[in-house]
Motif scaffolding. Sequence first.
Motif, PDB file in Angstrom:
ATOM      1  N   SER A  87      22.430   0.137   3.765  1.00 18.93           N
ATOM      2  CA  SER A  87      21.534  -1.005   3.676  1.00 18.93           C
ATOM      3  C   SER A  87      21.321  -1.640   5.051  1.00 18.93           C
ATOM      4  CB  SER A  87      22.088  -2.046   2.706  1.00 18.93           C
ATOM      5  OG  SER A  87      21.295  -3.215   2.697  1.00 18.93           O
ATOM      6  N   MET A  88      22.386  -1.798   5.817  1.00 14.31           N
ATOM      7  CA  MET A  88      22.277  -2.383   7.153  1.00 14.31           C
ATOM      8  C   MET A  88      21.421  -1.510   8.064  1.00 14.31           C
ATOM      9  SD  MET A  88      26.198  -3.703   7.710  1.00 14.31           S
ATOM     10  CE  MET A  88      25.867  -4.192   9.395  1.00 14.31           C
ATOM     11  N   THR A  89      21.587  -0.192   7.939  1.00 16.18           N
ATOM     12  CA  THR A  89      20.793   0.730   8.756  1.00 16.18           C
ATOM     13  C   THR A  89      19.309   0.600   8.443  1.00 16.18           C
ATOM     14  OG1 THR A  89      22.627   2.303   8.868  1.00 16.18           O
ATOM     15  CG2 THR A  89      20.433   3.161   9.340  1.00 16.18           C
ATOM     16  N   LEU A  90      18.980   0.582   7.156  1.00 13.02           N
ATOM     17  CA  LEU A  90      17.581   0.481   6.756  1.00 13.02           C
ATOM     18  C   LEU A  90      16.968  -0.861   7.163  1.00 13.02           C
ATOM     19  CD1 LEU A  90      17.847   2.098   3.217  1.00 13.02           C
ATOM     20  CD2 LEU A  90      16.770   3.098   5.236  1.00 13.02           C
ATOM     21  N   HIS A  91      17.760  -1.913   7.041  1.00 13.54           N
ATOM     22  CA  HIS A  91      17.285  -3.238   7.444  1.00 13.54           C
ATOM     23  C   HIS A  91      16.920  -3.236   8.931  1.00 13.54           C
ATOM     24  CE1 HIS A  91      17.854  -7.830   6.713  1.00 13.54           C
ATOM     25  NE2 HIS A  91      16.833  -7.587   7.500  1.00 13.54           N
ATOM     26  N   LYS A  92      17.785  -2.635   9.750  1.00  9.45           N
ATOM     27  CA  LYS A  92      17.529  -2.558  11.190  1.00  9.45           C
ATOM     28  C   LYS A  92      16.287  -1.714  11.477  1.00  9.45           C
ATOM     29  CE  LYS A  92      22.375  -3.134  12.564  1.00  9.45           C
ATOM     30  NZ  LYS A  92      23.561  -2.454  13.164  1.00  9.45           N
ATOM     31  N   MET A  93      16.132  -0.616  10.733  1.00 10.21           N
ATOM     32  CA  MET A  93      14.968   0.236  10.941  1.00 10.21           C
ATOM     33  C   MET A  93      13.669  -0.505  10.609  1.00 10.21           C
ATOM     34  SD  MET A  93      15.844   3.234  12.115  1.00 10.21           S
ATOM     35  CE  MET A  93      17.073   2.375  13.108  1.00 10.21           C
ATOM     36  N   PHE A 140       7.102  -3.271   7.884  1.00  9.06           N
ATOM     37  CA  PHE A 140       8.054  -2.829   6.866  1.00  9.06           C
ATOM     38  C   PHE A 140       8.751  -4.054   6.282  1.00  9.06           C
ATOM     39  CE2 PHE A 140       7.560   0.847   9.614  1.00  9.06           C
ATOM     40  CZ  PHE A 140       7.477   1.906   8.716  1.00  9.06           C
ATOM     41  N   PHE A 141       8.627  -4.219   4.976  1.00 10.57           N
ATOM     42  CA  PHE A 141       9.273  -5.327   4.271  1.00 10.57           C
ATOM     43  C   PHE A 141      10.497  -4.779   3.541  1.00 10.57           C
ATOM     44  CE2 PHE A 141       4.917  -6.548   4.835  1.00 10.57           C
ATOM     45  CZ  PHE A 141       4.950  -7.916   5.070  1.00 10.57           C
ATOM     46  N   TYR A 142      11.677  -5.283   3.916  1.00  8.31           N
ATOM     47  CA  TYR A 142      12.913  -4.735   3.351  1.00  8.31           C
ATOM     48  C   TYR A 142      13.310  -5.481   2.081  1.00  8.31           C
ATOM     49  CZ  TYR A 142      17.671  -3.030   2.903  1.00  8.31           C
ATOM     50  OH  TYR A 142      18.812  -2.452   2.415  1.00  8.31           O
ATOM     51  N   ASN A 143      13.620  -4.716   1.030  1.00  6.48           N
ATOM     52  CA  ASN A 143      14.032  -5.282  -0.261  1.00  6.48           C
ATOM     53  C   ASN A 143      15.262  -4.533  -0.748  1.00  6.48           C
ATOM     54  OD1 ASN A 143      11.387  -6.948  -1.153  1.00  6.48           O
ATOM     55  ND2 ASN A 143      10.770  -5.022  -0.198  1.00  6.48           N
ATOM     56  N   VAL A 146       9.924  -1.360   1.575  1.00  8.78           N
ATOM     57  CA  VAL A 146      11.108  -0.502   1.576  1.00  8.78           C
ATOM     58  C   VAL A 146      12.082  -1.069   0.544  1.00  8.78           C
ATOM     59  CG1 VAL A 146      13.018   0.416   2.940  1.00  8.78           C
ATOM     60  CG2 VAL A 146      10.775   0.077   4.002  1.00  8.78           C
ATOM     61  N   PHE A 147      12.414  -0.267  -0.448  1.00  7.69           N
ATOM     62  CA  PHE A 147      13.288  -0.703  -1.545  1.00  7.69           C
ATOM     63  C   PHE A 147      14.540   0.164  -1.545  1.00  7.69           C
ATOM     64  CE2 PHE A 147       9.005  -1.875  -2.589  1.00  7.69           C
ATOM     65  CZ  PHE A 147       9.121  -3.133  -3.159  1.00  7.69           C
ATOM     66  N   PHE A 148      15.699  -0.487  -1.580  1.00  9.46           N
ATOM     67  CA  PHE A 148      16.956   0.245  -1.455  1.00  9.46           C
ATOM     68  C   PHE A 148      17.944  -0.172  -2.531  1.00  9.46           C
ATOM     69  CE2 PHE A 148      21.353   0.223   0.207  1.00  9.46           C
ATOM     70  CZ  PHE A 148      21.547   1.593   0.302  1.00  9.46           C
ATOM     71  N   CYS A 149      18.701   0.810  -3.016  1.00 11.49           N
ATOM     72  CA  CYS A 149      19.847   0.547  -3.889  1.00 11.49           C
ATOM     73  C   CYS A 149      20.954   1.515  -3.498  1.00 11.49           C
ATOM     74  CB  CYS A 149      19.479   0.729  -5.363  1.00 11.49           C
ATOM     75  SG  CYS A 149      20.823   0.299  -6.508  1.00 11.49           S
ATOM     76  N   GLY A 150      22.099   0.985  -3.102  1.00 11.33           N
ATOM     77  CA  GLY A 150      23.191   1.845  -2.681  1.00 11.33           C
ATOM     78  C   GLY A 150      24.205   1.090  -1.846  1.00 11.33           C
ATOM     79  N   PRO A 151      25.013   1.799  -1.045  1.00 11.62           N
ATOM     80  CA  PRO A 151      26.105   1.176  -0.294  1.00 11.62           C
ATOM     81  C   PRO A 151      25.626   0.282   0.834  1.00 11.62           C
ATOM     82  CG  PRO A 151      25.905   3.512   0.252  1.00 11.62           C
ATOM     83  CD  PRO A 151      24.995   3.256  -0.904  1.00 11.62           C
ATOM     84  N   GLU A 163       0.823  -1.206   0.000  1.00 11.55           N
ATOM     85  CA  GLU A 163       0.000   0.000   0.000  1.00 11.55           C
ATOM     86  C   GLU A 163       0.858   1.257   0.000  1.00 11.55           C
ATOM     87  OE1 GLU A 163      -3.283  -0.243   2.943  1.00 11.55           O
ATOM     88  OE2 GLU A 163      -2.556  -2.287   3.258  1.00 11.55           O
ATOM     89  N   VAL A 164       2.022   1.158   0.618  1.00 10.46           N
ATOM     90  CA  VAL A 164       2.956   2.288   0.692  1.00 10.46           C
ATOM     91  C   VAL A 164       4.335   1.781   0.299  1.00 10.46           C
ATOM     92  CG1 VAL A 164       4.035   4.009   2.196  1.00 10.46           C
ATOM     93  CG2 VAL A 164       1.627   3.394   2.530  1.00 10.46           C
ATOM     94  N   ASP A 165       5.010   2.553  -0.543  1.00  7.02           N
ATOM     95  CA  ASP A 165       6.386   2.231  -0.929  1.00  7.02           C
ATOM     96  C   ASP A 165       7.331   3.304  -0.414  1.00  7.02           C
ATOM     97  OD1 ASP A 165       5.914  -0.143  -2.199  1.00  7.02           O
ATOM     98  OD2 ASP A 165       5.857   0.696  -4.226  1.00  7.02           O
ATOM     99  N   VAL A 166       8.486   2.863   0.091  1.00  7.41           N
ATOM    100  CA  VAL A 166       9.554   3.772   0.485  1.00  7.41           C
ATOM    101  C   VAL A 166      10.772   3.421  -0.352  1.00  7.41           C
ATOM    102  CG1 VAL A 166      11.049   4.569   2.349  1.00  7.41           C
ATOM    103  CG2 VAL A 166       8.669   3.978   2.836  1.00  7.41           C
ATOM    104  N   PHE A 167      11.203   4.345  -1.209  1.00  2.00           N
ATOM    105  CA  PHE A 167      12.375   4.137  -2.046  1.00  2.00           C
ATOM    106  C   PHE A 167      13.541   4.922  -1.456  1.00  2.00           C
ATOM    107  CE2 PHE A 167       9.064   3.970  -5.627  1.00  2.00           C
ATOM    108  CZ  PHE A 167       8.841   2.619  -5.411  1.00  2.00           C
ATOM    109  N   VAL A 168      14.667   4.247  -1.288  1.00  2.00           N
ATOM    110  CA  VAL A 168      15.863   4.895  -0.759  1.00  2.00           C
ATOM    111  C   VAL A 168      17.011   4.617  -1.707  1.00  2.00           C
ATOM    112  CG1 VAL A 168      17.431   5.156   1.193  1.00  2.00           C
ATOM    113  CG2 VAL A 168      15.035   4.544   1.604  1.00  2.00           C
ATOM    114  N   ALA A 169      17.662   5.689  -2.168  1.00  2.00           N
ATOM    115  CA  ALA A 169      18.795   5.558  -3.090  1.00  2.00           C
ATOM    116  C   ALA A 169      20.017   6.231  -2.478  1.00  2.00           C
ATOM    117  CB  ALA A 169      18.465   6.204  -4.437  1.00  2.00           C
ATOM    118  N   GLY A 170      21.157   5.591  -2.650  1.00  2.00           N
ATOM    119  CA  GLY A 170      22.422   6.178  -2.211  1.00  2.00           C
ATOM    120  C   GLY A 170      23.291   6.484  -3.405  1.00  2.00           C
ATOM    121  N   GLY A 171      23.500   7.775  -3.708  1.00  2.00           N
ATOM    122  CA  GLY A 171      24.354   8.172  -4.819  1.00  2.00           C
ATOM    123  C   GLY A 171      23.850   7.670  -6.150  1.00  2.00           C
ATOM    124  N   ILE A 172      24.734   6.958  -6.882  1.00  2.04           N
ATOM    125  CA  ILE A 172      24.385   6.454  -8.207  1.00  2.04           C
ATOM    126  C   ILE A 172      23.331   5.361  -8.126  1.00  2.04           C
ATOM    127  CG2 ILE A 172      26.139   4.647  -8.279  1.00  2.04           C
ATOM    128  CD1 ILE A 172      25.124   7.045 -11.152  1.00  2.04           C
TER     129      ILE A 172
END
Length: 568
Positions: free
Chosen positions: A543-549, A561-564, A534-539, A401-410
């Motif tokens: 990634s570890m921080t977001l997984h813990k959150m 929160f489902f971490y991907n 929660v979708f992440f691409c980056g360092p 229902e809700v997406d959280v996109f997190v990008a680090g740099g490139i």
Amino acid sequence: MARILNDLPRWLVIIVWLIGNIVYFVVTYFNFLTRDYDYTNLMLGPALPWARASAACLNLNCMLILLPVCRNLLSAIRGSFQRCCIRNIRRQLDKHITFHRYIAYMICVHTAIHLGAHIFNVERYVEAYNSRDEARRDLLVRLSSLRDNPTAGTTYLNFIDSPNTDAVKEALKTLSGVSGVVITLVLIVMVSSATELIRRSYFEIFWFTHHLFIIFFIGLIVHGFQGIVRRQTNVAEHDPVACMNSSSTWGTPGGCPNPQFAGLEPNAWKWVAGPLAIYFIERLVRFWRSKQVVVVSKVVQHPSKVFELQLKKKGFKMGPGQYIFLQCPSLSSLEWHPFTLTSAPEDDFFSVHIRRAGDWTEALAKACYVDDGEFQSSRKMPRLSVDGPFGTATEDIFWYEVDVFVAGGIGVTPFASILRHIWHKHKEAKADMKLRKVYFYWVCPDTNSFEWINDLLKNFDQQMAEEGLGEFLNYYIYLTRGWDKNQAQNIILHEHEDVDPVTGLAQKTHYGRPNWDKIFQDITKNHPSTSVGVFFCGPGVLSMTLHKMCNKHSTVGGTKFFYNKENF
């Protein structure tokens, strides 16, 4: 609850794999303590079961190591699981590289055990001619003197036929010894070149050395063909317990018959034949794809040493956030480099954004006339080959229902495709789409990182304002460093303007690192009892921080929160 959502399926897979290794090791270990190996164990001591048990686990893990990197196979499985399986099972496919690494570490562990044990074994073969154990010295000499002689009805146990020799020299005379040295050296080179430093900074070294796996598997298959480790085949006629103390009368009337020995049947090929066949088919698919025509329809030069290739290929179909492997035969006929697709599935082309950060990318930029400023004819472009696209976790964005996109740099590149696709879907089926809200966080090291994606975000600002959908997408850009005193003064002077002075976007830039704890608390407050992807691409650190959150803020009966994580 949070551990069940994000970690339990992965740990179940790992635990089953570890238990499989332990059980197979223990079972094989005790199999080599049976009467068939009494004489062999007498000569070699306790190192033999260790060597054979580790060899068995090596076969098991060498069978598994190729499967996680068969990307076409994984894409096919992902597609077939889309409707019939829960998302936690499907999400495990996104961790294929992680599982590949774990299996590689296990291979290293068992290789060390196997090598160490056989070093002792070869020394024991040499020492059998002059054993320190006076009580069994005559028996060991008798066993070592046995040779293949059909007339006398004898077969050998000790492959070393001379008491005065060097153990290393004798080992290197054998197929097992030479192949063992080769595959161990190959393994060391492959593992050391796969470290993150080498892989990120010197991708070509990683790519070429990893293809030494061909030599590794050849060496693995032939390693046991000589059958140096042997077992007794006539235990019924020659009981080691009864005949061990009467070796001087073996083969004489009234004495025990001579013990008969046979080399162990090589079985490594039985374990790896299937995965090698699957991988061979995988390479055939890649070869077939490499021969398909790819047209470079447009080349765009962006700031910060980034250029964009817009490509067309007959029959090419992609999903949001997927990636491809790109090859330029004129630069290298062997190198394939992964790039995330930045176009949307609705576009009539597919595109990649490439940072000029190495020899290959620099050479590709020159071959595509990036620095010339004007697009050359497609006929002047180099021939490119494309393998893919391959699926990632971002294909599951509409499951929440809700997406959280997190990008680090490139790492922002896959979200360029995802945001375009979501916007298309949102306009087409507002009422039918499960996804109701998108948060996009981009953490950048410097201002130059913003420039190439600004147009996309500005376009979103304009379209959302025109259609009155300003609440559907919230994006937050965080600048962690890269501003000087003059830029800081400029930011303060233009703080009250409608657009951000750095990016020119409607939503203002934040300075410093995000407070993820507060961000997740706010999302929980705004979306109670909601499934959040929660979708992440980056360092890896972020990634570890977001997984813990995700684990910390998921609650039973509340927001989950489902971490991907993007992997390729």
